[in-house]
Scaffold this active site. Structure first.
Site, mmCIF file in Angstrom:
data_model
loop_
_atom_site.group_PDB
_atom_site.id
_atom_site.type_symbol
_atom_site.label_atom_id
_atom_site.label_comp_id
_atom_site.label_asym_id
_atom_site.label_seq_id
_atom_site.Cartn_x
_atom_site.Cartn_y
_atom_site.Cartn_z
ATOM 1 N N LYS A 40 0.879 -1.007 -0.056
ATOM 2 C CA LYS A 40 0.135 0.185 0.023
ATOM 3 C C LYS A 40 1.059 1.159 0.012
ATOM 4 O O LYS A 40 1.552 1.399 1.007
ATOM 5 C CB LYS A 40 -0.818 -0.117 1.258
ATOM 6 C CG LYS A 40 -2.225 0.718 1.282
ATOM 7 C CD LYS A 40 -2.293 2.141 0.778
ATOM 8 C CE LYS A 40 -2.253 3.048 1.907
ATOM 9 N NZ LYS A 40 -1.717 4.243 1.736
ATOM 10 N N GLY B 78 5.232 3.296 11.259
ATOM 11 C CA GLY B 78 4.464 4.257 11.446
ATOM 12 C C GLY B 78 4.129 4.794 12.791
ATOM 13 O O GLY B 78 4.738 4.317 13.586
ATOM 14 N N SER B 79 3.152 5.212 12.979
ATOM 15 C CA SER B 79 2.527 5.657 14.295
ATOM 16 C C SER B 79 1.885 4.630 15.030
ATOM 17 O O SER B 79 1.388 3.559 14.497
ATOM 18 C CB SER B 79 1.317 6.757 14.125
ATOM 19 O OG SER B 79 0.206 6.241 13.474
ATOM 20 N N GLY C 141 -1.943 4.093 14.000
ATOM 21 C CA GLY C 141 -1.883 3.520 12.711
ATOM 22 C C GLY C 141 -1.834 2.013 12.962
ATOM 23 O O GLY C 141 -2.451 1.014 12.525
ATOM 24 N N GLY C 142 -0.451 1.903 13.634
ATOM 25 C CA GLY C 142 -0.166 0.408 13.827
ATOM 26 C C GLY C 142 -1.340 -0.582 14.751
ATOM 27 O O GLY C 142 -1.544 -1.549 14.401
ATOM 28 N N GLU D 289 6.127 -1.596 13.614
ATOM 29 C CA GLU D 289 6.945 -0.845 14.334
ATOM 30 C C GLU D 289 6.269 0.397 14.691
ATOM 31 O O GLU D 289 5.808 1.299 13.920
ATOM 32 C CB GLU D 289 8.391 -0.425 13.855
ATOM 33 C CG GLU D 289 9.505 0.284 14.562
ATOM 34 C CD GLU D 289 10.512 0.654 13.687
ATOM 35 O OE1 GLU D 289 10.941 -0.135 12.866
ATOM 36 O OE2 GLU D 289 10.935 1.614 13.960
ATOM 37 N N CYS E 134 12.783 7.015 14.152
ATOM 38 C CA CYS E 134 12.115 5.800 15.094
ATOM 39 C C CYS E 134 12.759 5.764 16.170
ATOM 40 O O CYS E 134 12.438 5.481 17.312
ATOM 41 C CB CYS E 134 11.552 4.537 14.576
ATOM 42 S SG CYS E 134 13.027 3.928 13.587
ATOM 43 N N GLU F 208 5.722 9.355 23.164
ATOM 44 C CA GLU F 208 6.704 9.993 22.141
ATOM 45 C C GLU F 208 6.175 11.281 21.502
ATOM 46 O O GLU F 208 4.811 11.378 21.440
ATOM 47 C CB GLU F 208 6.724 8.883 20.971
ATOM 48 C CG GLU F 208 7.642 9.277 19.725
ATOM 49 C CD GLU F 208 7.809 8.220 18.518
ATOM 50 O OE1 GLU F 208 6.635 7.546 18.596
ATOM 51 O OE2 GLU F 208 8.558 8.362 17.856
#
Lengths: 530, 530
Positions: free
Chosen positions: B184, B241-242, B245-246, B265, B302, B394
């Protein structure tokens, strides 16, 4: 050794709650005298606090000392003597000879993990040495190995009171890896669990392990198990049992604030696919072999073959007759619990009621005692099997469905409806394997263990055994519950960057004091680093 | 090479939907001319059907040919030339030099996997030979190796348009292992994605890979990603990603009828813990080092260090002054997207508003262009940090919070509130490491990579690098997204029982034709079996 009936919170016995339950004797439909105290939520809390504290200490215990602990457990289990086998026989209905074999397997499992720890290469140590002069940036010294994860919750199975229970396939590798273990004792064999827990506690004390390295709690309901899985200090769950139970724990674990892995072994029908020539050449023998595998241990193995696929071919009638006659000759056997037995007959009846399903044979010899399972087999056409997903599910017990396909094309379509399996067996002449590549590929994709010309029952305890499979056979197809690699469920890799040699774990020191295989600058070696 | 703006369904271009979007240029706050077609649900369906078919063929392609494919991808990426770097610079705002380095890293990753495939030992082949005369039952021949799992869905990251994107850390190992990949494309750099997809398609065609081994779909919303993750043919997901989202993908994947793994991650603050003596001896230098690490790449790594723990000790004032002055001297940098930039300042303001938080410095030099992030640091007392969980999260960008503890006891309490991290850095004199065992153990338990006297930014691509960590740093602490072991996310073990030598895969044949390391009867060896 006396059964205590109390919860083992580390080295302490605890019975703060009022609720108790007793051992059920399936063959006699009666109860044994001892009362087992269901743990309270407060006791769960104490147990997990202790486990968390123990982890800090146990993770520092050397691999050699953890190996001594595992050997001590096996010695203490043997020291219980025949009392353990007799209690197991009462609580599970399994015959003494089978239990003797299972105990030997349990000892073997523990011994293999002790050997693994003493050899040491399983830790996957990897070393990349520094390149301080590299441009544009220097390369740091980085080293990696497997480390324990924290307290592991173990749910023993009903069908293996030793090998998949208190000191079984989850406890052994979890302890070997350096994690405290908390067992939720199975309510179907609390006395066996109690005796085994005492053996582990003795072994832990004898080898100087920290208090809390092992605990065991009782409950004949779901409250204690739920509280253990939801507790923030729990870091992984081992489970062997039903699809329903496994998925309930899986969902619970995923919904935690910190999701944790549930290594659940759940439902598998272990299909056997018989190609035409093989059927023709082995009709009589195959009937006998299958009947033996289906009825073994009252069909209460996770590798019990619940589906057999054949085609309308030469030899089908001879095979069907042989299979039928062999099943008729089998003798009934005691099932593990009244609930399992009741459910077995319910599911058999349910299968028999499905369209186009015909009963082929039910074992005619009855043993003495209650909760007897008779082996049952039925037939169905390939077409009806394909159309009816209810027939694709596991029936726990000595039941198997013979799916008679028009030809190997219909057979391919039928097996393409199957979900993930612990095992698939292909019965084929060698020349047939290449001629039926699509069937072979389909079985390969859905199986954890792919067997040629053999039955799935009988799980060899060796490094090459993968006992796991695509969902729903297990929750995670990456991991096995049998063999040395089962320890990988309870560890994680960790890198160490820039640490001086003297502060590194022995596994990663330049001199390789443990003499283990390591990946050094991308090359496998046992050499020291100069 | 021209940007097509269409979906890559295997070897075919497809643009069935009406919805399109354009590339945003963060430094200019403007859009580029090309229109990218968002995939339709029907196109998702076609893609997954093709991927499923391709899996049957690709899983049969030899490791040597898969290695050729990976090398061809790296060649085709390089063949795009500077156009790729320039497009990436426009779409991400990252400087050309950084992008050049990242492209080299991406090529390096692909090359390392080609080498891994050619060497072959990564498959963890294991062989236990039969013992036909063993009593009470014969031991069968059992062999085991790693096999691919099926179509893998890849969500590239915003911050690494090459190394963690279309041909990055998920695609490389997934293809290496024998799985089709469906990307994607990240909506923040669709042009770079388009060019890279063309390179992969060319490489696949040139090396004769099956149609469907690689596909890529566009969407600037969530519909396509959701449909891909929910599709029954998908077998794993890679994501960088965030946290939000994860976790959304993780939940979606767990709620499927067949749950699948999401290797996500997500959030990490990568704490740096400075012990007193080290601070005293390195006050000035440490301020400079930290300022460099915090502001590197606009803090969009990250491994960006979001928390620094110190104690009230000799050297604290010198360090704080140095850190402050170095941050003041840094220059602002373009962030990846307008949304990320807006969110960065929102989270900084949110932090500054918290009780007892004091702004220490904000970078004073502004670069030209829009969406500029200024590095910002603040201080807070250990006590206030412990009491306020909002400060433990974070902030994506060049922000870092300096936690000033009363002493190392308060420091231990403060770090015991931290969740799982990709990295933890301990800054300590060697003598201090043993004197602060509890701090060391706590950091070890929560970190995937444990660094002594170094900053977390800079992730070396080598076998010993573990880039992953306890939740929520990654969804599964067992797996890394960097280095050779990252391939383990996309395989599962499979046992073969009772297969004759000529029908076994080369990896498991007696003669060891590939010359790989194998575990033969529990001993590592490259020898053939007689």
């Amino acid at each position: 050794m006396e059964i205590k009936g109390k919860n083992y919170i580390g080295y302490s016995l605890s019975s703060q709650g009022d609720r108790t339950f007793q051992s059920y004797v399936p063959a006699k439909d009666s109860f044994l005298p001892e009362h087992f105290h269901t743990a309270t939520i407060d006791e769960v809390e104490q147990t997990m606090l202790l486990a968390k504290q123990a982890f800090g200490k146990y993770a520092q215990v050397s691999a050699a000392k953890r190996a001594d602990f595992l050997i001590a457990i096996s010695e203490e289990i043997m020291a219980i003597g025949d009392v353990l086998l007799e209690r197991a026989n009462l609580e599970t209905g399994l015959p003494i000879a089978r239990l003797q074999g299972e105990r030997a397997r349990t000892i073997n499992q523990l011994t293999q993990f002790a050997e693994l720890l003493r050899e040491g290469s399983w830790m996957d140590a990897s070393i990349d040495t520094a390149l301080p002069d590299r441009t544009p940036v220097p390369k740091p010294d980085i080293r990696k190995m497997l480390v324990p994860i924290g307290p592991v919750i173990v749910f023993g199975s009903s069908n293996f009171p030793f090998a998949y229970s208190v000191a079984g396939v989850d406890t052994g590798p979890a302890l070997a890896a350096g994690n405290p273990v908390i067992v939720k004792a199975h309510a179907a064999h609390p006395g066996v669990s109690d005796l085994t827990a005492q053996a582990i506690v003795k072994a832990a004390q004898r080898t100087g392990m920290p208090d809390g390295v092992f605990s065991m709690l009782y409950d004949d309901g779901f409250e204690v198990g739920t509280a253990l899985v939801k507790h923030p200090a729990s870091k992984a769950v081992g489970f062997t049992g039903s699809m329903k139970g496994g998925m309930a724990l899986f969902k619970m674990a995923q919904e935690r604030e910190e999701p944790i892995a549930v290594f659940a072994e759940m439902g598998s029908v272990n299909p056997i696919v018989v190609l035409p020539e093989y059927l023709e050449h082995n009709a009589l023998e195959l009937g006998k072999t299958l009947a033996g595998s289906v009825s073994l241990g009252a069909g209460q193995f996770c590798t019990n073959p619940g589906l057999v696929f054949v085609t309308k071919t030469q030899g089908l009638i001879a095979f069907t007759d042989s299979y039928k006659n062999e099943i008729l000759k089998t003798t009934s056997a005691t099932m593990l619990t009244a609930g399992i037995c009741k459910n077995y007959y319910k599911l058999c009846d349910h299968a028999f009621e499905q369209e186009d399903v015909n009963k082929l044979a039910v074992s005619e010899q009855m043993s003495e005692g209650q909760n007897q399972a008779q082996a049952s087999i039925a037939t169905v056409s390939g077409e009806s099997f394909i159309a009816n997903p209810k027939l694709h599910e596991e029936v726990f017990g000595p039941f198997s469905l013979l799916v008679i396909c028009e030809d190997t094309n219909e057979m391919l379509e039928a097996i393409s409806h199957l979900k993930g399996q612990l095992t698939c067996s292909l019965m084929a002449e060698e020349s047939e394997v290449n001629a039926h590549a699509e069937i072979v590929n389909q079985l390969a994709q859905i199986s954890g263990r792919f067997i040629l010309n053999g039955v799935p029952t009988g799980v060899e305890v060796c490094p090459s055994m993968h006992h796991g499979g695509p969902f729903p056979a297990t929750a995670d197809a990456k991991f096995t519950s049998v063999g040395r690699h089962s320890i990988l469920r309870f560890v994680r890799p960790q890198s160490f960057q820039g640490w001086p040699d003297e502060l590194l774990p022995d596994e990663l020191k330049n001199s390789n004091p443990l003499g283990i295989f390591r990946l050094v600058n991308n090359q496998f070696s046992k050499d020291a680093i100069k």
